[in-house]
Scaffold this active site. Structure first.
Site, PDB file in Angstrom:
ATOM      1  N   CYS A  76       0.970  -1.313  -0.240  1.00 52.10           N
ATOM      2  CA  CYS A  76      -0.199   0.049   0.001  1.00 52.10           C
ATOM      3  C   CYS A  76       0.879   1.370   0.260  1.00 52.10           C
ATOM      4  CB  CYS A  76      -0.960  -0.029   1.138  1.00 52.10           C
ATOM      5  SG  CYS A  76      -2.405   1.280   1.006  1.00 52.10           S
ATOM      6  N   HIS A 178      -3.770  -4.830  -0.248  1.00 51.64           N
ATOM      7  CA  HIS A 178      -3.444  -5.513   1.081  1.00 51.64           C
ATOM      8  C   HIS A 178      -3.473  -6.807   1.015  1.00 51.64           C
ATOM      9  CE1 HIS A 178      -3.114  -1.911   3.657  1.00 51.64           C
ATOM     10  NE2 HIS A 178      -4.211  -1.155   2.803  1.00 51.64           N
ATOM     11  N   GLU A 180      -2.789  -9.106   3.331  1.00 48.00           N
ATOM     12  CA  GLU A 180      -3.049  -9.457   4.505  1.00 48.00           C
ATOM     13  C   GLU A 180      -4.479  -9.526   4.826  1.00 48.00           C
ATOM     14  OE1 GLU A 180      -2.441  -5.332   5.270  1.00 48.00           O
ATOM     15  OE2 GLU A 180      -1.684  -6.844   3.695  1.00 48.00           O
TER      16      GLU A 180
END
Length: 196
Positions: A76, A178, A180
């Site tokens: 990001c 992202h 994650e």
């Protein structure tokens, strides 16, 4: 082992939780000496790119990061830090990629910030996207994007315009989304990075 570069501009709970689920070992990098403990690195980032770059400069790690020759992944704002310049704060970045980070114009169909799931299309063969289907969905939250450049774009997304969702140059990688927070394929990408 992954060293997560800590400079005060990354919310790392989701990232460490994903690495824990994958069984990938990691530690934190606060100083130059910490960098020597790891064989690859992640630069996380949330919020304002100009402020994030100032915080990174304040750590004294910038020259060492620019000289890294081990796999390094920006996530990001961490990816935007790898570019030459960001419109957010009109700030010079690390200049590891001769690319610019600019703001979405937005329109009636496209809200800014760009928040949610979008398809990501790989444009080059690379171990980072191994076993991740072309056009898989990843989760984005951002108001600024990296202008598309065929030389360095590893994967692209369309939102308002075609932009670089992932970049790659030598040992440096970046993803605007992202991983994650992107479910199965996001975790696959992190697992792939841990083996590059």
């Amino acid at each position: 082992m992954i060293g997560i570069i800590r400079y005060g501009a990354g919310n790392i709970f989701s990232l460490t939780a994903a690495l824990d689920r994958l069984g990938v070992e990691y530690g934190m990098v606060y100083t130059e000496a910490d960098l020597d403990k790891y064989d690859r690195y992640i630069i996380p980032g949330v919020g304002h790119a100009g402020a994030a770059m100032k915080k990174l400069q304040d750590t004294g790690l910038v020259p060492k990061i620019k000289a890294l020759n081990k796999p390094t992944l920006g996530i990001c704002v961490g990816m935007q830090l790898l570019t030459a310049h960001s419109e957010e704060g009109d700030a010079d970045m690390l200049n590891l990629f001769p690319m610019k980070t600019v703001k979405f114009a937005g329109d009636t169909e496209h809200k800014v910030p760009h928040t949610g799931w979008n398809r990501v299309f790989s444009e080059k063969e690379n171990p980072l996207f191994e076993n991740i289907p072309h056009g898989s969905h990843f989760y984005f939250v951002h108001s600024y994007f990296i202008e598309y450049d065929n030389d360095f774009t590893l994967a692209a997304t369309d939102y308002c315009t075609k932009f670089s969702a992932s970049i790659w140059r030598d040992n440096f990688y970046g993803v605007q989304f992202h991983p994650e927070k992107s479910g199965e394929y996001g975790e696959k990408l992190l697992a792939n990075f841990s083996k590059i």
